[in-house]
Scaffold this motif. Structure first.
Motif, mmCIF file in Angstrom:
data_model
loop_
_atom_site.group_PDB
_atom_site.id
_atom_site.type_symbol
_atom_site.label_atom_id
_atom_site.label_comp_id
_atom_site.label_asym_id
_atom_site.label_seq_id
_atom_site.Cartn_x
_atom_site.Cartn_y
_atom_site.Cartn_z
ATOM 1 N N ASN A 24 -6.833 8.759 3.439
ATOM 2 C CA ASN A 24 -5.819 8.372 2.450
ATOM 3 C C ASN A 24 -5.372 9.525 1.543
ATOM 4 O O ASN A 24 -4.904 9.306 0.422
ATOM 5 N N TYR A 30 -7.863 -1.249 -1.114
ATOM 6 C CA TYR A 30 -7.210 -1.095 0.184
ATOM 7 C C TYR A 30 -8.140 -0.556 1.264
ATOM 8 O O TYR A 30 -8.082 -0.987 2.422
ATOM 9 N N GLN A 31 -9.015 0.395 0.924
ATOM 10 C CA GLN A 31 -9.849 1.042 1.939
ATOM 11 C C GLN A 31 -10.748 0.048 2.667
ATOM 12 O O GLN A 31 -10.907 0.106 3.892
ATOM 13 N N TRP A 87 -8.722 -1.991 5.169
ATOM 14 C CA TRP A 87 -8.450 -1.312 6.442
ATOM 15 C C TRP A 87 -9.690 -1.302 7.331
ATOM 16 O O TRP A 87 -9.594 -1.466 8.553
ATOM 17 N N LEU A 88 -10.857 -1.116 6.727
ATOM 18 C CA LEU A 88 -12.107 -1.114 7.488
ATOM 19 C C LEU A 88 -12.354 -2.477 8.129
ATOM 20 O O LEU A 88 -12.679 -2.574 9.320
ATOM 21 N N TRP A 123 0.169 3.327 -3.302
ATOM 22 C CA TRP A 123 -0.706 4.479 -3.096
ATOM 23 C C TRP A 123 0.093 5.769 -2.904
ATOM 24 O O TRP A 123 -0.244 6.817 -3.441
ATOM 25 N N LEU A 150 -5.987 4.674 8.685
ATOM 26 C CA LEU A 150 -5.562 4.556 7.287
ATOM 27 C C LEU A 150 -6.673 4.894 6.287
ATOM 28 O O LEU A 150 -6.400 5.085 5.099
ATOM 29 N N LEU A 151 -7.907 4.951 6.772
ATOM 30 C CA LEU A 151 -9.021 5.343 5.897
ATOM 31 C C LEU A 151 -8.855 6.788 5.423
ATOM 32 O O LEU A 151 -9.432 7.182 4.409
ATOM 33 N N SER A 171 -0.506 6.221 11.846
ATOM 34 C CA SER A 171 -0.937 4.824 11.957
ATOM 35 C C SER A 171 0.147 3.968 12.605
ATOM 36 O O SER A 171 -0.142 3.138 13.474
ATOM 37 N N TYR A 186 0.825 -1.213 0.000
ATOM 38 C CA TYR A 186 0.000 0.000 0.000
ATOM 39 C C TYR A 186 0.858 1.263 0.000
ATOM 40 O O TYR A 186 0.597 2.220 -0.727
#
Length: 403
Positions: free
Chosen positions: A307, A375-376, A379-380, A249, A304-305, A316, A245
């Motif tokens: 971004n 990725y989002q 993380w959730l 990202w 991390l949400l 984080s 990530y």
């Protein structure tokens, strides 16, 4: 004020036996050379051009070998002694790691990772039992913390150096250094530490210790294992999906990823031992500390949400590091404290197996979620799993400490 803080920091390191210090130095040498793990997913993806699915499967075999090794290491530690298991495990795995660099096929790497980890992770439960043998009862949590400190100080140096090695001579150099560190560390241990068979402490002095004869009938311990597994599954994203990530990202380099890992290790080096010493002096309930640690690990993934800002990676890492410092030292001690005499290896085997199972599901689940949803969502999902782990520990505290 500064002098007083420094004095307290130094005092938190006093009272350990010679064997504990040697084990700590050996652990540091070994972990400083362990540069492969933080970059393994990147090596498979970028150097060998494996797909996300194939990377996930290699990690499954990695974790499966770890589970088998953890169980064998614990069982054999109770039967033949932790000392012999530690020497066999680290020396043999060091030799095998040299060989892994020459295997590049998908099936070959799956088999190689399984074999290497089956032998390498026999070391962990044996090492935990050795801490119980060489540490005084009142120093047990701090002894676990001291060895963890060596692990994290090694990780502070290792990934940054590993990033430079990758940029200089490629991924192959990591395998040579990792293998050499394993062999060097265990030869040093064998030369300097004599085998000790009897544990110096008596069991069942604390209310949370087990009164059952079989680990499989210890229901509270299994609730603890579930919480530990979920926490570890979330935490291990740090070594699998997070490096990918950070590159994909935010487009940061291997060296910068190594620096982030080093930030984690340095925070632990300076803060974990004084924190553990403080909580032990104040007599704070272990499960209460574990709960807060798990919550912070969970919170690090919710962070991390956000971004749109590269600095969130540092935030984080800060949260997950404090969560790790609060959770893992006291989890280790809790697991050991529940073991009846003569069953320490089995209890620590199951504890380490929960981490091995976490390796399997963390990588596969994380990679699968990323491939399908991005990725989002990953993380959730990981943040929610962390909250479920908190609930497990809260329930366990209610059972063991109803008042």
């Amino acid at each position: 004020m500064l002098q007083q803080a420094f004095s307290r920091y130094i005092n938190s390191f006093k009272g350990f036996s010679r064997e504990i210090w040697i084990l700590t130095i050996v652990t540091f040498i070994n972990r400083a050379g362990t540069m492969v793990l933080p970059f393994l997913s990147k090596y498979l993806k970028e150097d060998l051009h494996f797909s996300y699915g194939e990377v996930g499967w290699v990690m499954v075999f990695f974790g499966s070998g770890s589970m088998i090794g953890s169980w064998l290491g614990g069982k054999l530690s109770d039967k033949v002694g932790f000392y012999k298991i530690m020497i066999f495990s680290l020396f043999t795995s060091g030799i095998l790691i040299f060989c892994v660099q020459f295997i590049t096929s998908f099936i070959g790497l799956c088999a190689a990772m399984f074999l290497v980890m089956a032998i390498a992770d026999m070391f962990r439960p044996a090492m935990y039992v050795s801490l119980g043998a060489y540490a005084k009862p009142e120093n047990r949590t701090r002894a676990f913390t001291l060895v963890r400190l060596a692990v994290n100080l090694g990780f502070a140096a290792g990934p940054a150096l590993g990033g430079l090695i990758i940029m200089g001579i490629g991924y192959k150099g990591l395998f040579w250094i990792d293998g050499a560190s394993c062999v060097t560390a265990i030869l040093l241990f064998a030369l300097l530490v004599k085998e000790k068979k009897k544990l110096p402490y008596e069991d069942h002095k604390n209310v949370e210790e087990a009164i059952v004869k079989s680990v499989f009938k210890d229901a509270p311990f299994w609730i603890f294992l579930l919480g530990s597994y979920l926490t570890a599954m979330v935490f291990f994203q740090l070594f699998t999906t997070l490096p990918l990530y950070q590159t994909e990202w935010y487009h940061i380099t291997e060296f910068e990823i190594g620096l982030l890992m080093s930030f984690n290790g340095l925070l632990i080096f300076f803060l974990e031992m004084p924190m553990v010493n403080y909580f032990e002096r104040k007599g704070v309930n272990k499960l209460k500390i574990i709960i807060w640690g798990t919550f912070l690990v969970s919170l690090s993934f919710f962070a991390l949400l956000i971004n749109m800002w590269v600095g969130i990676l540092v935030v984080s890492m800060f949260l997950i590091t404090f969560g790790e410092m609060l959770n893992f030292p006291f989890s280790n001690t809790f697991a050991m404290s529940r073991a009846p005499k003569g069953h320490e290896g089995r209890y620590m085997a199951l504890y380490t197996m929960s981490f091995s199972l976490a390796h399997i599901t963390s990588a596969k689940l994380g990679m699968g979620i990323i491939a399908s949803f991005g990725y989002q969502i990953n993380w959730l999902v990981m943040g929610i799993f962390g909250l479920v782990a908190c609930a497990c520990f809260l329930y366990l505290r209610k059972i063991l400490f109803p008042k």
